[in-house]
Design a protein around this motif. Structure first.
Motif, PDB file in Angstrom:
ATOM      1  N   LEU A 182       0.887  -0.930  -0.041  1.00 35.47           N
ATOM      2  CA  LEU A 182      -0.105   0.044  -0.336  1.00 35.47           C
ATOM      3  C   LEU A 182       0.916   1.434  -0.044  1.00 35.47           C
TER       4      LEU A 182
ATOM      5  N   HIS B 104       2.699   1.597  -3.355  1.00 34.00           N
ATOM      6  CA  HIS B 104       1.896   2.467  -4.253  1.00 34.00           C
ATOM      7  C   HIS B 104       1.565   3.770  -3.905  1.00 34.00           C
ATOM      8  N   ALA B 105       1.420   4.149  -2.869  1.00 36.19           N
ATOM      9  CA  ALA B 105       1.038   5.449  -2.343  1.00 36.19           C
ATOM     10  C   ALA B 105       2.202   6.496  -2.961  1.00 36.19           C
TER      11      ALA B 105
ATOM     12  N   ARG C  64       4.245   6.092  -5.270  1.00 40.15           N
ATOM     13  CA  ARG C  64       4.763   6.092  -6.779  1.00 40.15           C
ATOM     14  C   ARG C  64       4.690   7.138  -7.319  1.00 40.15           C
TER      15      ARG C  64
ATOM     16  N   LEU D 128      -2.811  13.834  -2.739  1.00 41.13           N
ATOM     17  CA  LEU D 128      -2.743  12.472  -3.596  1.00 41.13           C
ATOM     18  C   LEU D 128      -2.299  11.055  -2.631  1.00 41.13           C
ATOM     19  N   VAL D 129      -1.105  11.163  -1.951  1.00 42.01           N
ATOM     20  CA  VAL D 129      -0.394  10.432  -1.256  1.00 42.01           C
ATOM     21  C   VAL D 129      -1.438   9.929  -0.137  1.00 42.01           C
TER      22      VAL D 129
ATOM     23  N   ARG E 189      -4.294   7.811  -1.606  1.00 40.74           N
ATOM     24  CA  ARG E 189      -4.082   6.646  -2.048  1.00 40.74           C
ATOM     25  C   ARG E 189      -3.932   5.794  -0.612  1.00 40.74           C
ATOM     26  N   ILE E 190      -3.390   6.334   0.354  1.00 45.22           N
ATOM     27  CA  ILE E 190      -3.180   5.343   1.397  1.00 45.22           C
ATOM     28  C   ILE E 190      -4.703   5.108   2.236  1.00 45.22           C
TER      29      ILE E 190
ATOM     30  N   GLY F 226      -7.560   5.214   0.769  1.00 44.25           N
ATOM     31  CA  GLY F 226      -8.296   4.183  -0.093  1.00 44.25           C
ATOM     32  C   GLY F 226      -7.659   2.889   0.231  1.00 44.25           C
ATOM     33  N   GLY F 227      -6.302   2.640   0.181  1.00 42.16           N
ATOM     34  CA  GLY F 227      -5.860   1.261   0.409  1.00 42.16           C
ATOM     35  C   GLY F 227      -6.198   0.850   1.670  1.00 42.16           C
TER      36      GLY F 227
ATOM     37  N   THR G 183     -13.963   4.742  -3.380  1.00 43.09           N
ATOM     38  CA  THR G 183     -14.154   6.123  -4.091  1.00 43.09           C
ATOM     39  C   THR G 183     -14.519   7.207  -3.167  1.00 43.09           C
TER      40      THR G 183
ATOM     41  N   GLU H 106     -11.546   8.224  -0.810  1.00 40.32           N
ATOM     42  CA  GLU H 106     -10.686   9.136  -1.771  1.00 40.32           C
ATOM     43  C   GLU H 106     -11.282  10.229  -2.127  1.00 40.32           C
TER      44      GLU H 106
END
Length: 350
Positions: free
Chosen positions: A56, A59-60, A62, A105-106, A109-110, A112-113, A134, A137
């Motif tokens: 997770l 990906h966050a 990336r 954005l980070v 992502r975190i 949502g994960g 969704t 986020e």
């Protein structure tokens, strides 16, 4: 003595060479850092329980080191070039906004994960669907946007007021979208439909639920076709869920034999064939023993039900196919007659 004539604009070009070099170096550094951070994070030995959380965070972040390194290069560039105060203030505000938005954005992502991980570990409480991710986020992005506007000195009070005044108009314009959104939330929190469940709607669509998003529910049929149904239609339909509360279900197959049949023989042969089919078509046959129940003196013969258990609904069709073929063949070998529908008519002379 020969003189060298410099091209027109050389001074200008020379002036921008250093800023261009700084931006290029910062971009290459960001690419290198992004690859290095990803490799280092993946090389950390972790327990199996922490592996999903580790993926997770990988990906966050990336692509984020590239963006941050590039913004650092642009900031250094503004210090090496003589710019007007207005332009410097504009660039500083733009860089601040980019930093805050990238951090948002980070965070999105975190969050949502984490929502996905939580739903996977607590399937009985909340199913894993894209609508959950969704919403999480979107909430983080809205919060990040408000913080960014406030940091740039833009008052968010008039924006909130305008949103409140225009909320009714937006709701009227997006009533179908909002209806599907709330219907999806209703389906989600009812916990009666979950991804992976095999359902059949009153409109005859059936299959495994692939996903429930903010607009529609996706069903994958046994023939591997995708059926997309608006959440409102799903919420309004009469639904048979073959996987709730348990995917295991009892199957009833009706049959009949002639009146002159030996019912003990019919029962023994039928059970033998049912058990044989269960062993051949299923890797682990269910523990429940199949049953034969005679129930009706019909017009043409004695009717009975073949009752057995399958692990899930998708196993029924191939199992029923194989069973009917075997029973027809075995009944013919044993001389057991499956009667055709007949009716005797007696005429009385007056």
């Amino acid at each position: 003595m020969n003189t060298i004539t410099l091209p027109i604009g050389w001074d200008t070009l020379q002036l921008w060479m250093l800023p261009a070099a700084i931006i290029l170096i910062s971009l290459l550094t960001g690419i290198l850092l992004n690859r290095l951070v990803s490799q280092r994070l993946r090389a950390i030995p972790l327990s199996e329980s922490m592996e999903q959380a580790h993926e997770l965070f990988v990906h966050a972040f990336r692509g984020i080191p590239i963006l941050w390194s590039l913004m650092g290069g642009i900031y250094l560039t503004t210090r090496t070039v003589s710019l007007s105060t207005n332009i410097q203030q504009f660039l500083a505000s733009a860089l601040l906004a980019l930093v805050l938005l990238s951090a948002t954005l980070v965070a999105a992502r975190i969050v949502g994960g984490l929502a996905t991980l939580y739903a996977k570990r607590a399937q009985t409480i909340l199913p894993t669907t894209s609508i959950l991710v969704t919403i999480a986020e979107v909430f983080v992005f809205l919060l990040g946007a408000l913080i960014t506007l406030e940091s740039l000195g833009i008052s968010i009070t008039p924006i909130l007021t305008a949103l409140g005044v225009g909320g009714l108009a937006v709701a009227l314009a997006l009533q179908d979208t909002l209806a599907n959104l709330f219907a999806g939330l209703s389906i989600l929190f009812s916990r009666q439909l979950r991804p992976g469940d095999y359902i059949c709607l009153s409109t005859k669509e059936e299959g495994h639920i692939s996903d429930i998003n903010w607009r529609s529910t996706t069903i994958r049929t046994l023939s591997q076709q995708t059926v997309i149904i608006p959440n409102v239609k799903v919420a309004q339909s009469i639904i048979t869920n073959y996987s709730f509360p348990s995917p295991q279900l009892s199957v009833v197959i009706p049959a009949s034999v002639a009146y002159d049949s030996n019912l003990e023989q019919v029962e023994a042969i039928t059970l033998e064939e049912v058990n044989a089919v269960l062993r051949e078509t299923m890797e682990s046959p269910p523990q429940e023993e199949p049953l034969i129940r005679f129930h009706t003196f019909g017009d043409s013969g004695i009717a009975f039900n073949i009752i057995f258990t399958v692990h899930e609904y998708s196993e029924l069709s191939p199992l029923r196919h194989a069973l009917i073929k075997r029973l027809i063949k075995r009944y013919r070998q044993e001389g057991i007659v499956i009667p055709y529908p007949t009716q005797e008519v007696y005429l009385k002379n007056h």
